[in-house]
Design a protein around this motif. Structure first.
Motif, PDB file in Angstrom:
ATOM      1  N   TYR A 123       0.665  -1.338   0.412  1.00  0.00           N
ATOM      2  CA  TYR A 123      -0.122   0.466  -0.001  1.00  0.00           C
ATOM      3  C   TYR A 123       0.851   1.016  -0.388  1.00  0.00           C
ATOM      4  O   TYR A 123       1.527   0.548   0.528  1.00  0.00           O
ATOM      5  N   GLN A 133       0.702   4.915   1.646  1.00  0.00           N
ATOM      6  CA  GLN A 133      -0.512   6.106   2.243  1.00  0.00           C
ATOM      7  C   GLN A 133      -0.090   7.155   2.034  1.00  0.00           C
ATOM      8  O   GLN A 133       1.253   7.737   2.614  1.00  0.00           O
ATOM      9  N   GLY A 156      -5.217  12.456   3.530  1.00  0.00           N
ATOM     10  CA  GLY A 156      -5.720  12.671   3.317  1.00  0.00           C
ATOM     11  C   GLY A 156      -6.613  11.716   2.192  1.00  0.00           C
ATOM     12  O   GLY A 156      -8.070  11.644   1.345  1.00  0.00           O
ATOM     13  N   LEU A 157      -5.979  10.648   1.777  1.00  0.00           N
ATOM     14  CA  LEU A 157      -6.245   9.054   0.446  1.00  0.00           C
ATOM     15  C   LEU A 157      -6.663   7.849   1.669  1.00  0.00           C
ATOM     16  O   LEU A 157      -6.629   8.156   0.866  1.00  0.00           O
ATOM     17  N   GLY A 158      -6.117   8.125   2.831  1.00  0.00           N
ATOM     18  CA  GLY A 158      -5.648   7.112   2.908  1.00  0.00           C
ATOM     19  C   GLY A 158      -4.807   5.943   2.473  1.00  0.00           C
ATOM     20  O   GLY A 158      -3.581   6.129   1.904  1.00  0.00           O
ATOM     21  N   LEU A 159      -5.840   5.044   3.259  1.00  0.00           N
ATOM     22  CA  LEU A 159      -4.068   3.318   1.972  1.00  0.00           C
ATOM     23  C   LEU A 159      -5.157   2.756   0.870  1.00  0.00           C
ATOM     24  O   LEU A 159      -5.957   2.267   0.840  1.00  0.00           O
ATOM     25  N   MET A 211       3.993   7.667   2.003  1.00  0.00           N
ATOM     26  CA  MET A 211       5.209   6.183   3.219  1.00  0.00           C
ATOM     27  C   MET A 211       4.746   5.137   2.491  1.00  0.00           C
ATOM     28  O   MET A 211       2.690   4.465   2.397  1.00  0.00           O
ATOM     29  N   LEU A 215       3.870   0.549   2.640  1.00  0.00           N
ATOM     30  CA  LEU A 215       3.005  -0.090   3.877  1.00  0.00           C
ATOM     31  C   LEU A 215       3.243  -1.638   2.952  1.00  0.00           C
ATOM     32  O   LEU A 215       2.481  -1.720   2.663  1.00  0.00           O
ATOM     33  N   ARG A 234       8.891   5.252   4.806  1.00  0.00           N
ATOM     34  CA  ARG A 234       8.652   6.980   3.819  1.00  0.00           C
ATOM     35  C   ARG A 234      10.247   6.607   3.008  1.00  0.00           C
ATOM     36  O   ARG A 234      10.947   6.863   3.687  1.00  0.00           O
TER      37      ARG A 234
END
Lengths: 112, 112
Positions: B35, B37, B40-43, B88, B90, B108
């Motif tokens: 993913y 991240q 404001g856009l989330g995962l 970021m 994940l 990051r």
């Protein structure tokens, strides 16, 4: 487009109070639902998961699921300053492969 | 406890470079996910894999590729890094079925 909706907050509650976090999802076929806690700059950490309608309790946390209303919630009792974080709601994707659709998260602030 | 290890916490690369992000899990999980991240856009799901050498595109695969040569390792490759890939990243893994996803600490990545 499958969606999971959360109020971005911030939700502010006093220490010791109950924090109520809510989530709605659009995919009626979603079977499993997860709550993750994410501290700033850190990765998501699993808090609760729920598969069946009703309530599921784990310590200070209670997850609630209502599939008819497509609604999931997380209650945090006796809120502590250490609970201040962003809480992500996620629902399984009926497309399979254990994929999850995540909400953008609700920021919780527990005030002294 | 499940351990998902990402190779770097912070990474700085230059535009046009080929970038490799590595993820290793120690629980014999079948499914692994990448993913990104953003605020404001989330995962958002980039790619996932449900078996060795198997991969499927997620919601935002453009500009990325993946490799899964061994069950425990899932690599994300930025073929030619661009500044809009600063984010970021994940990695997560899960066993089959409706089991929770477990996340690594995140990388990051900054593209200059």
């Amino acid at each position: 487009q499958k969606e999971v909706e959360q109020n971005s907050g911030p939700l502010s509650v006093p220490e010791g109070a109950i924090a109520s976090l809510n989530c709605t999802y659009s995919d009626r076929g979603s079977q499993s639902f997860f709550w993750y806690r994410q501290y700033s700059g850190k990765s998501p950490e699993l808090i609760m998961f729920i598969y069946s309608n009703g309530d599921k309790e784990d310590g200070r946390f209670t997850a609630q699921l209502n599939k008819a209303s497509q609604y999931v919630s997380l209650l945090i009792r006796d809120s502590q300053p250490s609970d201040s974080a962003t809480y992500l709601c996620a629902a399984t994707d009926t497309g399979g492969g254990n994929k999850l659709t995540f909400g953008t998260g609700t920021q919780l602030k527990v005030e002294l | 406890d499940v351990k998902v290890t990402q190779s770097s916490r912070y990474l700085v690369k230059r535009t046009g470079e080929k970038v490799f992000l590595e993820c290793v899990q120690d629980m014999d999980h079948e499914n692994m996910f990448w993913y990104r991240q953003d605020p404001g856009l989330g995962l958002r799901l980039i790619y996932f894999s449900y078996d060795v050498k198997m991969k499927e595109k997620g919601d935002i695969p453009e500009g990325y590729s993946v490799s899964r040569e061994k069950k425990e390792r899932f690599s994300l490759i930025l073929e030619s890094a661009s500044t809009n890939q600063t984010s970021m990243y994940l990695c997560a893994s899960t066993y089959r079925g409706n089991q929770p996803q477990h996340f690594g600490d995140g990388t990051r990545l900054s593209i200059l």
